[in-house]
Design an enzyme around this catalytic site. Structure first.
Site, PDB file in Angstrom:
ATOM      1  N   SER A   1       0.973  -1.220   0.027  1.00 21.98           N
ATOM      2  CA  SER A   1       0.185   0.098  -0.159  1.00 21.98           C
ATOM      3  C   SER A   1       0.795   1.206  -0.174  1.00 21.98           C
ATOM      4  O   SER A   1       0.258   2.262  -0.284  1.00 21.98           O
ATOM      5  CB  SER A   1      -0.956   0.002   1.130  1.00 21.98           C
ATOM      6  OG  SER A   1      -0.172   0.133   2.415  1.00 21.98           O
TER       7      SER A   1
ATOM      8  N   LYS B   1       0.358   3.486   6.580  1.00 21.28           N
ATOM      9  CA  LYS B   1      -0.350   4.505   5.790  1.00 21.28           C
ATOM     10  C   LYS B   1       0.157   6.023   6.044  1.00 21.28           C
ATOM     11  O   LYS B   1       0.746   6.237   6.948  1.00 21.28           O
ATOM     12  CB  LYS B   1      -1.803   4.466   5.850  1.00 21.28           C
ATOM     13  CG  LYS B   1      -2.361   3.022   5.800  1.00 21.28           C
ATOM     14  CD  LYS B   1      -2.590   2.230   4.669  1.00 21.28           C
ATOM     15  CE  LYS B   1      -3.243   0.915   4.544  1.00 21.28           C
ATOM     16  NZ  LYS B   1      -2.993   0.352   3.462  1.00 21.28           N
TER      17      LYS B   1
END
Length: 193
Positions: A40, A86
């Site tokens: 990610s 993230k």
């Protein structure tokens, strides 16, 4: 002067115990290693790389837009769950909107040169979110392969789920370096404050 073997062994054991205690205190309260296990954050952080996560300074200088954070996934008991990594996009009180593939915070489009460019996602990734107090809106830099705050299963991340701020990539050695944190000076404060 000869030392007795037992006394020498006791000193070695004391040194090892003290070293272990110091290591555990540092890992629990100051910094912790983390291995990237998802795609990610591709391009910024590749799968298999190691980062050092700062757990101390967020107590004095809270997380802000652009920080890369490591957090416990929702609905996990904290054990055997792989933490997520993230980038913070929205802070408490912010509005985050995604339209035409661009991210707007408090009505202003943000510049995101770190985003991995891949095939565009579908319109279902568009939306509007209000970041609640005590939470952070996070997104992966590899937007096409990231389960993040856009998803109902994740949503805004409660502050208490955050483990720390990733600040140093240290392995492999050819990728060694401080992780840059972009600034978003163009973004106004929430509600025009």
């Amino acid at each position: 002067m000869n030392r007795r073997p037992l006394g020498c062994l006791i000193e070695i054991a004391e040194t090892l115990v003290l070293t272990l205690v110091i290591f555990l205190v540092i890992q629990a309260f100051v910094a912790q290693p983390y291995q990237v296990q998802q795609e990610s954050m591709r391009r910024t952080l590749e799968e298999g790389q190691y980062v050092l996560v700062d757990k101390l300074t967020p107590n004095f200088n809270d997380y802000s837009r652009g920080d890369i954070i490591v957090f416990a996934p929702p609905n996990s008991d904290g054990q055997n769950a792989v933490p997520f990594i993230k980038r913070v996009i929205g802070e408490p009180g912010d509005t985050v909107e995604i339209r035409d593939g661009a991210v707007y915070v408090n009505g202003t489009r943000i510049n995101e040169p770190y985003v991995f460019s891949g095939p565009t996602r579908t319109a279902e990734d568009e939306g509007f979110w209000q970041v609640p107090e005590g939470s952070l809106f996070v997104m992966g830099d590899n937007r096409n392969n990231s389960t993040d705050s856009r998803s109902r299963s994740i949503g805004p991340v409660p502050r208490q789920n955050v483990i720390g701020r990733a600040f140093l990539r240290y392995w492999p050695l050819n990728a060694l370096g401080i992780l840059p944190t972009p600034t978003y000076e163009e973004v106004p404060l929430p509600n025009g404050e």
